[in-house]
Write an enzyme that holds these catalytic residues in place. Sequence first.
Site, PDB file in Angstrom:
ATOM      1  N   ASP A 122      87.170  82.994-112.927  1.00  0.00           N
ATOM      2  CA  ASP A 122      87.354  81.537-112.882  1.00  0.00           C
ATOM      3  C   ASP A 122      86.118  80.851-113.471  1.00  0.00           C
ATOM      4  O   ASP A 122      84.994  81.181-113.103  1.00  0.00           O
ATOM      5  CB  ASP A 122      87.567  81.076-111.430  1.00  0.00           C
ATOM      6  CG  ASP A 122      88.862  81.631-110.856  1.00  0.00           C
ATOM      7  OD1 ASP A 122      89.784  81.924-111.644  1.00  0.00           O
ATOM      8  OD2 ASP A 122      88.966  81.776-109.628  1.00  0.00           O
ATOM      9  N   LYS A 126      82.455  72.621-113.576  1.00  0.00           N
ATOM     10  CA  LYS A 126      81.481  71.605-113.151  1.00  0.00           C
ATOM     11  C   LYS A 126      80.125  72.242-112.850  1.00  0.00           C
ATOM     12  O   LYS A 126      80.074  73.290-112.182  1.00  0.00           O
ATOM     13  CB  LYS A 126      81.988  70.880-111.897  1.00  0.00           C
ATOM     14  CG  LYS A 126      83.199  70.017-112.176  1.00  0.00           C
ATOM     15  CD  LYS A 126      83.581  69.201-110.974  1.00  0.00           C
ATOM     16  CE  LYS A 126      84.774  68.344-111.364  1.00  0.00           C
ATOM     17  NZ  LYS A 126      85.779  68.241-110.328  1.00  0.00           N
ATOM     18  N   ASP A 158      88.198  84.528-122.133  1.00  0.00           N
ATOM     19  CA  ASP A 158      88.594  83.718-123.292  1.00  0.00           C
ATOM     20  C   ASP A 158      87.786  82.421-123.311  1.00  0.00           C
ATOM     21  O   ASP A 158      87.897  81.650-124.243  1.00  0.00           O
ATOM     22  CB  ASP A 158      90.083  83.328-123.175  1.00  0.00           C
ATOM     23  CG  ASP A 158      90.297  82.449-121.961  1.00  0.00           C
ATOM     24  OD1 ASP A 158      89.914  82.876-120.857  1.00  0.00           O
ATOM     25  OD2 ASP A 158      90.799  81.317-122.112  1.00  0.00           O
ATOM     26  N   THR A 196      94.070  92.970-119.469  1.00  0.00           N
ATOM     27  CA  THR A 196      94.417  92.392-118.164  1.00  0.00           C
ATOM     28  C   THR A 196      95.612  91.456-118.386  1.00  0.00           C
ATOM     29  O   THR A 196      95.978  91.160-119.533  1.00  0.00           O
ATOM     30  CB  THR A 196      93.233  91.577-117.598  1.00  0.00           C
ATOM     31  OG1 THR A 196      93.167  90.327-118.273  1.00  0.00           O
ATOM     32  CG2 THR A 196      91.914  92.305-117.749  1.00  0.00           C
ATOM     33  N   GLU A 197      96.180  90.961-117.304  1.00  0.00           N
ATOM     34  CA  GLU A 197      97.301  90.018-117.432  1.00  0.00           C
ATOM     35  C   GLU A 197      96.873  88.786-118.246  1.00  0.00           C
ATOM     36  O   GLU A 197      97.570  88.351-119.156  1.00  0.00           O
ATOM     37  CB  GLU A 197      97.804  89.549-116.052  1.00  0.00           C
ATOM     38  CG  GLU A 197      98.765  90.504-115.384  1.00  0.00           C
ATOM     39  CD  GLU A 197      98.087  91.470-114.408  1.00  0.00           C
ATOM     40  OE1 GLU A 197      96.843  91.523-114.381  1.00  0.00           O
ATOM     41  OE2 GLU A 197      98.808  92.190-113.685  1.00  0.00           O
ATOM     42  N   GLU A 199      94.346  88.496-120.297  1.00  0.00           N
ATOM     43  CA  GLU A 199      93.981  88.865-121.669  1.00  0.00           C
ATOM     44  C   GLU A 199      95.230  88.951-122.549  1.00  0.00           C
ATOM     45  O   GLU A 199      95.249  88.454-123.678  1.00  0.00           O
ATOM     46  CB  GLU A 199      93.254  90.220-121.629  1.00  0.00           C
ATOM     47  CG  GLU A 199      92.707  90.681-122.974  1.00  0.00           C
ATOM     48  CD  GLU A 199      91.830  91.914-122.810  1.00  0.00           C
ATOM     49  OE1 GLU A 199      91.744  92.452-121.674  1.00  0.00           O
ATOM     50  OE2 GLU A 199      91.219  92.334-123.797  1.00  0.00           O
TER      51      GLU A 199
HETATM   52  C1  SAM Z   1      91.694  83.877-113.677  1.00  0.00           C
HETATM   53  S1  SAM Z   1      92.119  85.139-112.583  1.00  0.00           S
HETATM   54  C2  SAM Z   1      91.978  86.628-113.572  1.00  0.00           C
HETATM   55  C3  SAM Z   1      92.742  87.779-112.999  1.00  0.00           C
HETATM   56  C4  SAM Z   1      92.587  89.114-113.719  1.00  0.00           C
HETATM   57  N1  SAM Z   1      91.229  89.604-113.654  1.00  0.00           N
HETATM   58  C5  SAM Z   1      93.041  89.027-115.157  1.00  0.00           C
HETATM   59  O1  SAM Z   1      92.178  89.075-116.041  1.00  0.00           O
HETATM   60  O2  SAM Z   1      94.239  88.950-115.406  1.00  0.00           O
HETATM   61  C6  SAM Z   1      90.649  85.232-111.570  1.00  0.00           C
HETATM   62  C7  SAM Z   1      90.881  85.962-110.266  1.00  0.00           C
HETATM   63  O3  SAM Z   1      89.645  86.106-109.576  1.00  0.00           O
HETATM   64  C8  SAM Z   1      89.830  85.855-108.190  1.00  0.00           C
HETATM   65  N2  SAM Z   1      88.542  85.418-107.648  1.00  0.00           N
HETATM   66  C9  SAM Z   1      87.882  84.285-107.941  1.00  0.00           C
HETATM   67  N3  SAM Z   1      86.735  84.179-107.249  1.00  0.00           N
HETATM   68  C10 SAM Z   1      86.674  85.301-106.480  1.00  0.00           C
HETATM   69  C11 SAM Z   1      85.733  85.784-105.527  1.00  0.00           C
HETATM   70  N4  SAM Z   1      84.639  85.071-105.207  1.00  0.00           N
HETATM   71  N5  SAM Z   1      85.967  86.967-104.935  1.00  0.00           N
HETATM   72  C12 SAM Z   1      87.078  87.688-105.232  1.00  0.00           C
HETATM   73  N6  SAM Z   1      88.010  87.280-106.123  1.00  0.00           N
HETATM   74  C13 SAM Z   1      87.820  86.104-106.744  1.00  0.00           C
HETATM   75  C14 SAM Z   1      90.903  84.773-108.183  1.00  0.00           C
HETATM   76  O4  SAM Z   1      91.558  84.675-106.941  1.00  0.00           O
HETATM   77  C15 SAM Z   1      91.818  85.234-109.306  1.00  0.00           C
HETATM   78  O5  SAM Z   1      92.813  86.119-108.858  1.00  0.00           O
END
Ligand code: SAM
Length: 217
Positions: A122, A126, A158, A196-197, A199
């Site tokens: 993520d 900000k 990305d 990854t999904e 990606e």
């Molecule tokens: C944008 S998604 C990407 C998912 C996957 N890695 C992919 O590339 O398809 C980011 C994932 O990281 C998890 N996440 C974010 N902050 C986290 C944290 N502090 N600890 C564990 N998971 C976290 C979110 O819940 C989410 O499922």
Amino acid sequence: MRLRNVKGSQEKILENPYTIQTDGTNGEDYRGLWRKNIFKNDNPIHIEIGMGKGQFIMGLAKSNPDINYIGIEKYSSVLVRALDKRENLETDNLMFLRMDAEDIAEYFAPEEVSRIYLNFSDPWPKDRHAKRRLTSSQFLERYDKILAKDGHIQFKTDNRPLFDFSLEEIKEAGWTIDMYDFDLHKDGPAKDNIMTEYEEKFFNQGKSICKLICHRD
Ligand SMILES: C[S@@+](CC[C@H](N)C(=O)[O-])C[C@H]1O[C@@H](n2cnc3c(N)ncnc32)[C@H](O)[C@@H]1O
């Protein structure tokens, strides 16, 4: 990632033998004990933080039976999606850990982890949320505590601002960047890369995917 409350996800996670649910307070039950008590072997441990629905780490676990994998995900409603797919995987080298990665140093001992994957983390755009980014100096300090001497981090995204931030943050923390690429798939899907999904989705939209590998000296 858009979060929907998936009915029964807590129960499904609690019942699943390959999943550990934590509230951040029982780290001593796991720290330093993953190989001995959970995997029951001496193989190296690789983790993915923020694994989402788990396509990447399941692909790795299938191809590398001599590595112990742990996929970490903060939200039950996301993790539960990985569980359905995990059922088709006949392997014991993959565990899921439902945990906020902020607590990671409580759950792994010094040098217990040989590799950390961060995929499409993520971005927290900000400034005031910068410390929540999984490549922030605060997270690098946590990784420093658990990473083996010859261990490294692999990061894909990305999001160019997040990638630029990460390159800076890693250098400022005194880590070494072994490689970086602003367009991993410029010549078609990169070799030896599991998508990854996220990606897959961004690649199909024609977006550039950035990747870096780093280690601390
Ligand atoms: C944008 S998604 C990407 C998912 C996957 N890695 C992919 O590339 O398809 C980011 C994932 O990281 C998890 N996440 C974010 N902050 C986290 C944290 N502090 N600890 C564990 N998971 C976290 C979110 O819940 C989410 O499922």
